[in-house]
Design a protein around this motif. Structure first.
Motif, mmCIF file in Angstrom:
data_model
loop_
_atom_site.group_PDB
_atom_site.id
_atom_site.type_symbol
_atom_site.label_atom_id
_atom_site.label_comp_id
_atom_site.label_asym_id
_atom_site.label_seq_id
_atom_site.Cartn_x
_atom_site.Cartn_y
_atom_site.Cartn_z
ATOM 1 N N PRO A 155 0.760 -1.227 -0.071
ATOM 2 C CA PRO A 155 0.037 -0.002 0.075
ATOM 3 C C PRO A 155 0.631 1.278 -0.005
ATOM 4 C CG PRO A 155 -1.006 -1.649 1.808
ATOM 5 C CD PRO A 155 0.359 -2.096 1.022
ATOM 6 N N GLY A 156 2.159 1.145 0.251
ATOM 7 C CA GLY A 156 2.987 2.319 0.567
ATOM 8 C C GLY A 156 3.701 2.652 -0.684
ATOM 9 N N GLY A 157 3.971 1.448 -1.520
ATOM 10 C CA GLY A 157 4.555 1.550 -2.618
ATOM 11 C C GLY A 157 5.331 0.352 -3.169
ATOM 12 N N TYR A 187 8.701 4.888 -2.575
ATOM 13 C CA TYR A 187 7.237 5.276 -1.697
ATOM 14 C C TYR A 187 6.605 6.156 -2.806
ATOM 15 C CZ TYR A 187 4.448 7.891 1.425
ATOM 16 O OH TYR A 187 3.310 8.487 2.211
ATOM 17 N N GLN A 188 5.067 5.676 -2.755
ATOM 18 C CA GLN A 188 4.432 6.450 -3.771
ATOM 19 C C GLN A 188 3.133 6.958 -2.750
ATOM 20 O OE1 GLN A 188 2.979 3.210 -6.185
ATOM 21 N NE2 GLN A 188 4.845 3.335 -7.330
ATOM 22 N N PRO A 189 3.310 8.149 -2.424
ATOM 23 C CA PRO A 189 2.219 8.822 -1.595
ATOM 24 C C PRO A 189 0.904 9.032 -2.251
ATOM 25 C CG PRO A 189 3.902 10.539 -1.988
ATOM 26 C CD PRO A 189 4.385 9.198 -2.727
ATOM 27 N N LYS A 190 -0.090 8.805 -1.379
ATOM 28 C CA LYS A 190 -1.590 8.931 -2.064
ATOM 29 C C LYS A 190 -1.719 10.572 -2.306
ATOM 30 C CE LYS A 190 -3.487 4.983 0.358
ATOM 31 N NZ LYS A 190 -4.353 4.517 1.375
ATOM 32 N N GLN A 191 -2.304 10.569 -3.396
ATOM 33 C CA GLN A 191 -2.665 12.079 -3.782
ATOM 34 C C GLN A 191 -3.700 12.539 -3.168
ATOM 35 O OE1 GLN A 191 -0.590 13.771 -5.945
ATOM 36 N NE2 GLN A 191 0.454 11.902 -5.987
ATOM 37 N N VAL A 192 -3.687 13.766 -2.518
ATOM 38 C CA VAL A 192 -4.964 14.299 -1.847
ATOM 39 C C VAL A 192 -5.429 15.073 -2.813
ATOM 40 C CG1 VAL A 192 -5.470 15.916 0.198
ATOM 41 C CG2 VAL A 192 -3.647 14.187 0.297
ATOM 42 N N LYS A 193 -6.869 15.218 -2.742
ATOM 43 C CA LYS A 193 -7.654 16.087 -3.628
ATOM 44 C C LYS A 193 -7.872 17.242 -2.785
ATOM 45 C CE LYS A 193 -9.610 12.413 -6.583
ATOM 46 N NZ LYS A 193 -10.866 11.680 -7.009
#
Length: 194
Positions: A155-157, A187-193
């Motif tokens: 889930p983190g990348g 690491y692939q951070p989640k994009q915040v809208k």
């Protein structure tokens, strides 16, 4: 004309069916079923089971189900069993589900080990997918190790590690997943809208 056909056609059909059975070849019930000699020898030397299914529970309450395409013991001797096209499902007591697939597995009940080889993939209900060429697992407890490099999507990348170890450190403790020996995480951070 129709009345004549009502009699003639069933009689013709009865005549055809009776000739079918009267002229059929005689079958010798004592003759053997045709098998290739190599197939018979292989079946005699290697006991083989198609579609084996095994299920059980660990001391921690984890439910394990094992399914394979075939399982065989070499030369009809006691000892390790080889299984092809393996699927394992583990429902852990805490609600997490693991599925493991591999091309082959060697199960040694006497030593409480199972070695999975060939495109081994672990998928968890928490979003992890771990790929390796080999895994070693204990049969009676949740203890899975990868002696070689693993590739994982988490889930983190994405990560690459030299080894992986999934285990419960103590009875009734939650499972822990360790990546060691040169871990590289992208690491692939989640994009915040907005």
């Amino acid at each position: 004309m129709v009345a004549w056909l009502k009699v003639a056609l069933p009689l013709a059909a009865l005549g055809l069916l009776s000739t079918l059975f009267l002229l059929a070849r005689v079958v010798d019930p004592t003759s053997s079923i045709p098998f290739a000699d190599t197939e018979v020898q292989d079946r005699l030397l290697n006991q083989k089971v198609s579609g084996p299914y095994y299920s059980g529970t660990t001391a921690n309450g984890d439910l394990i189900a094992f399914v394979a395409e075939t399982a065989s013991s070499p030369n009809s001797m006691a000892g390790p069993t080889t299984a092809k096209d393996v699927f394992v499902k583990v429902d852990m007591a805490n609600g997490t589900r693991l599925t493991v697939t591999s091309k082959e597995a060697t199960i040694d009940l006497a030593n409480d080990t199972s070695d999975l080889t060939g495109n081994v993939v672990i998928t968890t209900s928490q979003g992890y997918q771990i790929t390796s060429e080999a895994l070693t697992a204990r049969i009676s407890a949740l203890d899975i190790r990868s002696p070689d490099t693993v590739l994982a999507t988490t889930p983190g990348g994405d990560l690459i590690a030299g080894q992986m170890h999934l285990m419960s450190p103590e009875p009734n403790a939650p499972a822990q997943l360790f990546f060691t020996n040169g871990v590289k995480l992208i690491y692939q951070p989640k994009q915040v809208k907005d």
